[in-house]
Design a protein around this motif. Structure first.
Motif, PDB file in Angstrom:
ATOM      1  N   MET A   4       6.700   8.019   7.817  1.00 30.36           N
ATOM      2  CA  MET A   4       6.550   7.654   6.410  1.00 30.36           C
ATOM      3  C   MET A   4       5.688   6.396   6.291  1.00 30.36           C
ATOM      4  SD  MET A   4       9.484   7.324   3.478  1.00 30.36           S
ATOM      5  CE  MET A   4      10.372   5.950   4.225  1.00 30.36           C
ATOM      6  N   ILE A   5       4.903   6.326   5.238  1.00 28.50           N
ATOM      7  CA  ILE A   5       4.078   5.152   4.939  1.00 28.50           C
ATOM      8  C   ILE A   5       4.611   4.527   3.659  1.00 28.50           C
ATOM      9  CG2 ILE A   5       1.772   4.310   4.386  1.00 28.50           C
ATOM     10  CD1 ILE A   5       0.663   6.802   5.817  1.00 28.50           C
ATOM     11  N   GLU A   6       4.847   3.215   3.693  1.00 27.46           N
ATOM     12  CA  GLU A   6       5.312   2.511   2.506  1.00 27.46           C
ATOM     13  C   GLU A   6       4.373   1.351   2.191  1.00 27.46           C
ATOM     14  OE1 GLU A   6       9.903   2.543   1.809  1.00 27.46           O
ATOM     15  OE2 GLU A   6       9.572   2.051   3.902  1.00 27.46           O
ATOM     16  N   VAL A   7       3.866   1.350   0.972  1.00 24.44           N
ATOM     17  CA  VAL A   7       2.988   0.286   0.491  1.00 24.44           C
ATOM     18  C   VAL A   7       3.703  -0.399  -0.665  1.00 24.44           C
ATOM     19  CG1 VAL A   7       0.802  -0.178  -0.683  1.00 24.44           C
ATOM     20  CG2 VAL A   7       0.866   1.442   1.224  1.00 24.44           C
ATOM     21  N   LYS A   8       3.873  -1.731  -0.561  1.00 30.66           N
ATOM     22  CA  LYS A   8       4.618  -2.469  -1.583  1.00 30.66           C
ATOM     23  C   LYS A   8       3.834  -3.695  -2.036  1.00 30.66           C
ATOM     24  CE  LYS A   8       9.198  -1.128   0.164  1.00 30.66           C
ATOM     25  NZ  LYS A   8      10.498  -1.619   0.678  1.00 30.66           N
ATOM     26  N   SER A  23       1.576  -0.078  -5.032  1.00 34.07           N
ATOM     27  CA  SER A  23       2.825   0.357  -4.395  1.00 34.07           C
ATOM     28  C   SER A  23       2.921   1.876  -4.441  1.00 34.07           C
ATOM     29  CB  SER A  23       4.043  -0.244  -5.103  1.00 34.07           C
ATOM     30  OG  SER A  23       4.061  -1.652  -5.026  1.00 34.07           O
ATOM     31  N   PHE A  24       3.228   2.488  -3.312  1.00 33.63           N
ATOM     32  CA  PHE A  24       3.478   3.927  -3.247  1.00 33.63           C
ATOM     33  C   PHE A  24       4.105   4.251  -1.897  1.00 33.63           C
ATOM     34  CE2 PHE A  24      -0.970   3.422  -1.820  1.00 33.63           C
ATOM     35  CZ  PHE A  24      -0.937   4.037  -0.579  1.00 33.63           C
ATOM     36  N   ARG A  47      -5.842  -0.205  -8.692  1.00 35.06           N
ATOM     37  CA  ARG A  47      -4.494  -0.062  -9.228  1.00 35.06           C
ATOM     38  C   ARG A  47      -4.030   1.390  -9.185  1.00 35.06           C
ATOM     39  NH1 ARG A  47      -4.687  -3.846 -14.701  1.00 35.06           N
ATOM     40  NH2 ARG A  47      -5.170  -5.832 -13.652  1.00 35.06           N
ATOM     41  N   LEU A  48      -2.725   1.577  -9.134  1.00 32.13           N
ATOM     42  CA  LEU A  48      -2.170   2.922  -9.118  1.00 32.13           C
ATOM     43  C   LEU A  48      -2.362   3.586 -10.478  1.00 32.13           C
ATOM     44  CD1 LEU A  48      -0.508   4.900  -7.307  1.00 32.13           C
ATOM     45  CD2 LEU A  48       1.528   4.032  -8.476  1.00 32.13           C
TER      46      LEU A  48
END
Length: 324
Positions: A1-5, A21-22, A204-205
């Motif tokens: 899993m990849i977590e971007v915060k 974040s995603f 940006r998301l």
């Protein structure tokens, strides 16, 4: 899993990535999309530890990439296929990578066979075509049999057979429970491959949703209806809350006589409900066809205000409306 915060990256006065974040989950092919200059490459580089974030974190399987003891065994990445010493052979390049992660030499031959480079493995990389370079980059990403696969434009330069192979490869990795993140500008390919989408614009998301939900939200969706009772049907549909517009009839546009009224595009009601309303009011329908939006149409609609460079009316490139 990849977590971007809360990931951000600033270069002087320019913000390349802005509080992003995603999460990229296993078992899915996740498409990573955005216009040129949106911050996709910078984000991928921060995920694999090539760039240091200004703020925020990016982790792979719970840890920053730089802290992984044998990174190729956790996450394999293809970010720039040409980032290879041109004087080395394909086998030499892969053996060097394998040694750096304490992988057996036999694994090199396994991935060369997997990507179809067994025969040219002794050729110098400098003589490789773009497609062969892509295959070599994918081979390098697979060396450690990783849980996470990150691919940036993986089908660039590949022939149709190679594109199909990459598509099946990504699908197989996801079906095996692995995490697959792929960035591409080929929208038709993404629509055929990705299960989930992460879309960014100006760092940006912009969207984080399933492919189905992303397409369903587009305002371009509707139902094409053709009827000899146009006025009556329009009244019935609008009274039921639908939005109804006439499509341009190409034959009328060319000055030809038309047998019936031009088709309608109906939004706000599905085809089944439109058919029911027409039947209840004794109105004939000659066509009733859901109009499904393409990923390219939905993507361009979402990111229309986030395109940094666009073609001006006279063909000149414009940056935020200013000719360059």
């Amino acid at each position: 899993m990849i977590e971007v915060k809360g990931l951000s990256k600033r270069y002087g006065d320019k913000i390349a990535v802005d509080d992003l974040s995603f999460t990229v989950r296993p078992g899915l092919v996740t498409g990573f999309l955005g216009p040129n200059g949106a911050g996709k490459s910078t984000t991928l580089r921060m995920i694999v530890g090539l760039d240091q974030p200004t703020s925020g974190t990016a982790t792979v399987c719970g840890r920053p990439y730089r802290e992984l003891a044998r990174p190729l065994c956790t996450a394999g990445a293809l970010l720039e296929a040409k980032a290879v010493h041109s004087g080395r052979t394909a086998r030499e390049h892969l053996r060097g990578l394998a040694a750096s992660n304490r992988l057996p030499k036999r694994r090199v031959d396994e991935v060369l066979e997997l990507v179809g480079l067994t025969d040219p493995a002794r050729r110098r990389v400098g003589g490789f075509s773009l497609g062969m370079g892509q295959r070599l980059g994918i081979a390098a990403a697979l060396l450690g049999d990783p849980e996470v696969i990150i691919l940036d434009e993986p089908v660039n330069g590949l022939d149709p057979e190679g594109i199909q192979w990459v598509r099946e490869f990504m699908r197989g990795m996801a079906d095996d429970g692995r995490t697959v993140l792929v960035s591409s500008h080929l929208m038709s390919e993404m629509q055929d491959t990705a299960d989930h989408l992460i879309v960014i614009g100006r760092g940006r998301l912009a969207a984080d949703s399933s492919m189905a939900d992303f397409l369903a939200r587009s305002s371009h969706n509707g139902v094409v209806v053709r009827t000899p009772h146009t006025a009556q049907l329009v009244s019935v549909l609008r009274s039921s809350g639908a939005t109804v517009d006439a499509l341009v009839d190409r034959e009328r546009e060319r000055g030809h006589d038309a047998v019936e009224e031009p088709p309608l595009i109906v939004k706000g009601l599905d085809a089944r409900r439109i058919g029911e309303l027409a039947g209840q009011n004794g109105l004939w329908l000659h066509e009733l066809a859901p109009q499904r939006v393409s990923l390219q149409e939905a993507f361009m609609e979402l990111t229309a205000d986030a395109v940094e460079y666009r073609v001006g009316r006279r063909g000149a490139a414009e940056h935020n409306g200013v000719a360059v």
